[in-house]
Motif scaffolding. Structure first.
Motif, PDB file in Angstrom:
ATOM      1  N   HIS A 280       0.831  -1.206   0.000  1.00 29.95           N
ATOM      2  CA  HIS A 280       0.000   0.000   0.000  1.00 29.95           C
ATOM      3  C   HIS A 280       0.866   1.257   0.000  1.00 29.95           C
ATOM      4  CE1 HIS A 280      -3.819  -2.072   0.538  1.00 29.95           C
ATOM      5  NE2 HIS A 280      -3.292  -2.780   1.530  1.00 29.95           N
ATOM      6  N   GLN A 281       1.928   1.248   0.811  1.00 33.84           N
ATOM      7  CA  GLN A 281       2.830   2.394   0.847  1.00 33.84           C
ATOM      8  C   GLN A 281       3.545   2.580  -0.483  1.00 33.84           C
ATOM      9  OE1 GLN A 281       4.210   0.644   4.751  1.00 33.84           O
ATOM     10  NE2 GLN A 281       4.917   2.741   5.041  1.00 33.84           N
ATOM     11  N   LEU A 282       3.864   1.466  -1.147  1.00 31.82           N
ATOM     12  CA  LEU A 282       4.519   1.569  -2.457  1.00 31.82           C
ATOM     13  C   LEU A 282       3.583   2.171  -3.490  1.00 31.82           C
ATOM     14  CD1 LEU A 282       6.809  -1.472  -3.253  1.00 31.82           C
ATOM     15  CD2 LEU A 282       7.360   0.750  -2.288  1.00 31.82           C
ATOM     16  N   PRO A 391       5.650 -15.869  -7.381  1.00 36.00           N
ATOM     17  CA  PRO A 391       6.500 -16.694  -6.514  1.00 36.00           C
ATOM     18  C   PRO A 391       7.339 -15.934  -5.502  1.00 36.00           C
ATOM     19  CG  PRO A 391       7.399 -16.567  -8.736  1.00 36.00           C
ATOM     20  CD  PRO A 391       6.035 -15.959  -8.787  1.00 36.00           C
ATOM     21  N   LEU A 392       7.448 -14.621  -5.614  1.00 37.44           N
ATOM     22  CA  LEU A 392       8.278 -13.860  -4.686  1.00 37.44           C
ATOM     23  C   LEU A 392       7.462 -12.942  -3.785  1.00 37.44           C
ATOM     24  CD1 LEU A 392      11.118 -12.874  -7.180  1.00 37.44           C
ATOM     25  CD2 LEU A 392      11.220 -14.650  -5.438  1.00 37.44           C
ATOM     26  N   ALA A 393       6.136 -12.914  -3.958  1.00 39.00           N
ATOM     27  CA  ALA A 393       5.287 -11.987  -3.219  1.00 39.00           C
ATOM     28  C   ALA A 393       4.698 -12.639  -1.968  1.00 39.00           C
ATOM     29  CB  ALA A 393       4.164 -11.473  -4.121  1.00 39.00           C
ATOM     30  N   PHE A 406       0.679  -5.703  -6.624  1.00 41.52           N
ATOM     31  CA  PHE A 406      -0.046  -4.854  -7.570  1.00 41.52           C
ATOM     32  C   PHE A 406       0.757  -4.721  -8.856  1.00 41.52           C
ATOM     33  CE2 PHE A 406       2.762  -1.864  -5.401  1.00 41.52           C
ATOM     34  CZ  PHE A 406       3.282  -1.125  -6.448  1.00 41.52           C
ATOM     35  N   GLU A 407       0.053  -4.396  -9.917  1.00 43.95           N
ATOM     36  CA  GLU A 407       0.686  -3.926 -11.156  1.00 43.95           C
ATOM     37  C   GLU A 407       0.019  -2.609 -11.520  1.00 43.95           C
ATOM     38  OE1 GLU A 407       2.319  -7.925 -13.418  1.00 43.95           O
ATOM     39  OE2 GLU A 407       0.507  -6.955 -14.176  1.00 43.95           O
ATOM     40  N   PHE A 408       0.830  -1.683 -12.019  1.00 40.11           N
ATOM     41  CA  PHE A 408       0.307  -0.383 -12.420  1.00 40.11           C
ATOM     42  C   PHE A 408       0.143  -0.358 -13.932  1.00 40.11           C
ATOM     43  CE2 PHE A 408       1.305   3.980 -13.957  1.00 40.11           C
ATOM     44  CZ  PHE A 408       0.142   4.592 -13.518  1.00 40.11           C
ATOM     45  N   PHE A 409      -1.045   0.045 -14.389  1.00 37.63           N
ATOM     46  CA  PHE A 409      -1.353   0.084 -15.817  1.00 37.63           C
ATOM     47  C   PHE A 409      -1.657   1.503 -16.261  1.00 37.63           C
ATOM     48  CE2 PHE A 409      -2.021  -4.327 -14.818  1.00 37.63           C
ATOM     49  CZ  PHE A 409      -1.684  -5.009 -15.979  1.00 37.63           C
ATOM     50  N   LEU A 410      -1.218   1.796 -17.471  1.00 43.08           N
ATOM     51  CA  LEU A 410      -1.517   3.072 -18.103  1.00 43.08           C
ATOM     52  C   LEU A 410      -1.710   2.804 -19.590  1.00 43.08           C
ATOM     53  CD1 LEU A 410      -1.734   6.129 -17.406  1.00 43.08           C
ATOM     54  CD2 LEU A 410       0.634   6.354 -18.168  1.00 43.08           C
ATOM     55  N   ALA A 416       4.439  -0.904 -14.075  1.00 41.42           N
ATOM     56  CA  ALA A 416       5.133  -1.212 -12.826  1.00 41.42           C
ATOM     57  C   ALA A 416       4.564  -2.471 -12.197  1.00 41.42           C
ATOM     58  CB  ALA A 416       5.019  -0.041 -11.846  1.00 41.42           C
ATOM     59  N   ASN A 417       5.396  -3.131 -11.392  1.00 37.48           N
ATOM     60  CA  ASN A 417       5.013  -4.338 -10.679  1.00 37.48           C
ATOM     61  C   ASN A 417       5.623  -4.254  -9.283  1.00 37.48           C
ATOM     62  OD1 ASN A 417       4.189  -6.952 -10.010  1.00 37.48           O
ATOM     63  ND2 ASN A 417       6.058  -7.872 -10.817  1.00 37.48           N
ATOM     64  N   GLY A 418       4.793  -4.370  -8.250  1.00 35.99           N
ATOM     65  CA  GLY A 418       5.315  -4.258  -6.895  1.00 35.99           C
ATOM     66  C   GLY A 418       4.539  -5.131  -5.932  1.00 35.99           C
ATOM     67  N   PHE A 419       5.158  -5.402  -4.786  1.00 34.28           N
ATOM     68  CA  PHE A 419       4.470  -6.217  -3.789  1.00 34.28           C
ATOM     69  C   PHE A 419       5.172  -6.179  -2.443  1.00 34.28           C
ATOM     70  CE2 PHE A 419       6.658  -8.927  -6.960  1.00 34.28           C
ATOM     71  CZ  PHE A 419       7.714  -9.432  -6.216  1.00 34.28           C
ATOM     72  N   SER A 420       4.426  -6.582  -1.430  1.00 34.49           N
ATOM     73  CA  SER A 420       5.033  -6.869  -0.139  1.00 34.49           C
ATOM     74  C   SER A 420       5.828  -8.156  -0.321  1.00 34.49           C
ATOM     75  CB  SER A 420       3.964  -7.064   0.936  1.00 34.49           C
ATOM     76  OG  SER A 420       3.202  -5.878   1.105  1.00 34.49           O
ATOM     77  N   GLU A 421       7.091  -8.120   0.076  1.00 34.37           N
ATOM     78  CA  GLU A 421       7.992  -9.222  -0.228  1.00 34.37           C
ATOM     79  C   GLU A 421       7.746 -10.436   0.671  1.00 34.37           C
ATOM     80  OE1 GLU A 421       9.881  -9.126  -2.777  1.00 34.37           O
ATOM     81  OE2 GLU A 421       9.673  -7.000  -3.249  1.00 34.37           O
TER      82      GLU A 421
END
Length: 500
Positions: A280-282, A391-393, A406-410, A416-421
């Motif tokens: 969420h912070q990311l 596999p890493l989230a 999450f992934e960010f789409f435009l 972008a691709n991000g997650f809590s590790e």
């Protein structure tokens, strides 16, 4: 003019220019001198004196020294361009008759000019040459530039000969100035918030951090096969284990995949990791960073891309993958995709071949990619990706079948691709083993088992969130470029045959 005539004419022009170069070499110590000292840039002169009246500039009696490439000739006026902008110089008729450099001058040559700064009746700044020695050809261009009004018309040639494209196209130069502004802006943004820039290996024994097919090479001295990295993720998280709690890397990645308007085998990514943060912070940080970048680099938060407008100044939508499938497929209900059997039926109707080893999460992802992704105009964060394809989230506390990802789409494209590790070494080892099973079953993009990374996690990684942003795709939106090749200085091209 036929295609056969064009090379003959060009070869004749090259021969003539080589002859001029020989004349220069015969008349002075160096055909390519390196003694001229440039003291002024065209852009700085335009900014400081461009708004002054002709008489005011004459009264200042400023002596300047500029250098640049000859871009046009019109009688005694010659247009130059350096890295900062354009300016002219003026050669009086009397000097034209006696100056060998003037008589041998061609469009494309690089020259040094010294003289008095003046302004023409048309309001353009120029340098007034007072003596023969005040204009010197520094580099003789042996090849003629393309037509000044059209530049390189062949799009493929623009990519293959980017140096010519940069010479002739202000638009291309602007594209890469914006790209540089994006990268510099990211560095400032993250550094100002306590992130440290680091470097991690590009040659790796085990490629990890993403699901992609790697390039392989061989280290002769060590006699081992190695891989060009597909992502720096696992090394950056090792640094978090080591105590660097905020790290980022702007890196080159290599993936042995197809080439398209969105994909290049070698590409640039930003990856950053923050301890004691969640996804969420990311998302909050990403939204603010992109908004700040647009404002700083473009002067507006509104992006115009291929006829569409995207306002980064407005709050970004956030939507789970499951809900996105239902939103963009109004004919489906939750019960159609909440079990493997039901989802497989939907996938089959969409002509998706469901493999025997796929679970519900993989099937849902395939449906999402087939029916939703390209319709996500955004800006939007898609969240809650299935654990099966992440596999890493970190698994979600309330629903372990999905991850805090999450992934960010435009504009219908993932940026972008991000997650809590995932910082549980036992869970991570199990997911690595599942990836190995998929690789053994024929999936070239599945991950390897990285034993050293598991060892690092066993020492303890704090709760961490991480993200990657594709710089190339982001630059496409900031510059309204239809192809990824337009924002990569030297995109990969298939070599031409010897006869071409």
């Amino acid at each position: 003019m036929t295609d056969n005539q064009q090379p003959l004419e060009e070869n004749q022009l090259i021969a003539e220019r080589k002859q001029k170069l020989a004349q220069l070499g015969e008349s002075r110590p160096q055909a390519f001198p390196n003694t001229f000292k440039r003291e002024h840039l065209a852009g700085d002169l335009q900014a400081e004196y461009g708004d002054l009246e002709k008489e005011a500039i004459a009264d200042l009696n400023i002596q300047i020294s500029v250098a640049g490439r000859v871009m046009r000739r019109g009688g005694p006026f010659v247009g130059l361009r350096d890295s900062s902008g354009r300016i002219q110089f003026y050669m009086p008729k009397a000097l034209q008759k006696t100056s060998q450099d003037w008589q041998l001058l061609d469009i494309g040559d690089i020259v040094g000019v010294t003289g008095k700064l003046s302004k023409s009746g048309k309001g353009e700044l120029y340098v007034e040459v007072a003596a023969e020695a005040d204009m010197t050809i520094l580099t003789k261009s042996l090849r003629p530039l393309p037509d000044k009004f059209h530049g390189l018309a062949d799009q493929e040639l623009k990519y293959r000969q980017r140096y010519v494209d940069l010479i002739t196209s202000d638009e291309t130069r602007r594209t890469f100035e914006v790209r540089a502004g994006i990268i510099n802006g990211i560095r400032r943004y993250l550094s100002d918030r306590g992130f440290m820039e680091v470097e991690t290996p590009m040659l790796q024994v085990i490629p990890g951090g993403a699901t992609a097919r790697p390039f392989m090479t061989h280290h002769n001295a060590m006699d081992i096969d190695m891989y060009l990295r597909i992502a720096p993720e696992l090394y950056l998280k090792r640094l978090v284990v080591g105590g660097f709690e905020k790290v980022f890397e702007i890196n080159r990645n290599f993936r042995n995949e197809g080439v398209s308007t969105r994909h290049n085998p070698e590409f640039t990514m930003l990856e950053w990791y923050q301890a004691y943060a969640d996804y969420h912070q990311l998302m909050d940080l990403t939204e603010d960073m992109l908004r700040t970048l647009a404002q700083d680099v473009l002067g507006t938060t509104e992006l115009h891309y291929q006829g569409e407008a995207f306002d980064l100044g407005q709050p970004f939508e956030r939507l789970s993958m499951f809900d996105a499938i239902l939103k963009y497929n109004p004919n489906l209900t939750a019960s159609d995709i909440d079990s493997r059997e039901a989802a497989a039926t939907v996938a089959t109707k969409l002509s998706i071949e469901v493999a025997a080893g796929w679970g519900l999460g993989r099937i849902q992802t395939e449906i999402f990619e087939a029916t939703v992704e390209e319709r996500l105009k955004g800006p939007v964060f898609i969240t809650a990706y299935p654990a099966e394809i992440s596999p890493l989230a970190r698994r979600n506390d309330d629903n372990p079948e999905v991850t805090d990802r999450f992934e960010f789409f435009l504009g219908g494209r993932e940026i972008a691709n991000g997650f809590s590790e995932l910082n549980d070494p036992i869970d991570q080892a199990a997911r690595f083993r599942a990836q190995v099973e998929e690789k053994d079953a024929g999936d070239d993009e599945a991950m390897f088992y990285d034993e050293d990374y598991i060892t690092a996690l066993e020492y303890g990684m704090p709760p961490t969130a991480g993200e990657g942003i594709g710089i190339d795709r982001l630059a496409m939106y900031f510059t309204d470029s239809p192809s990824i090749k337009d924002v990569i200085l030297f995109p990969h091209m298939k070599p031409r045959s010897t006869g071409e």
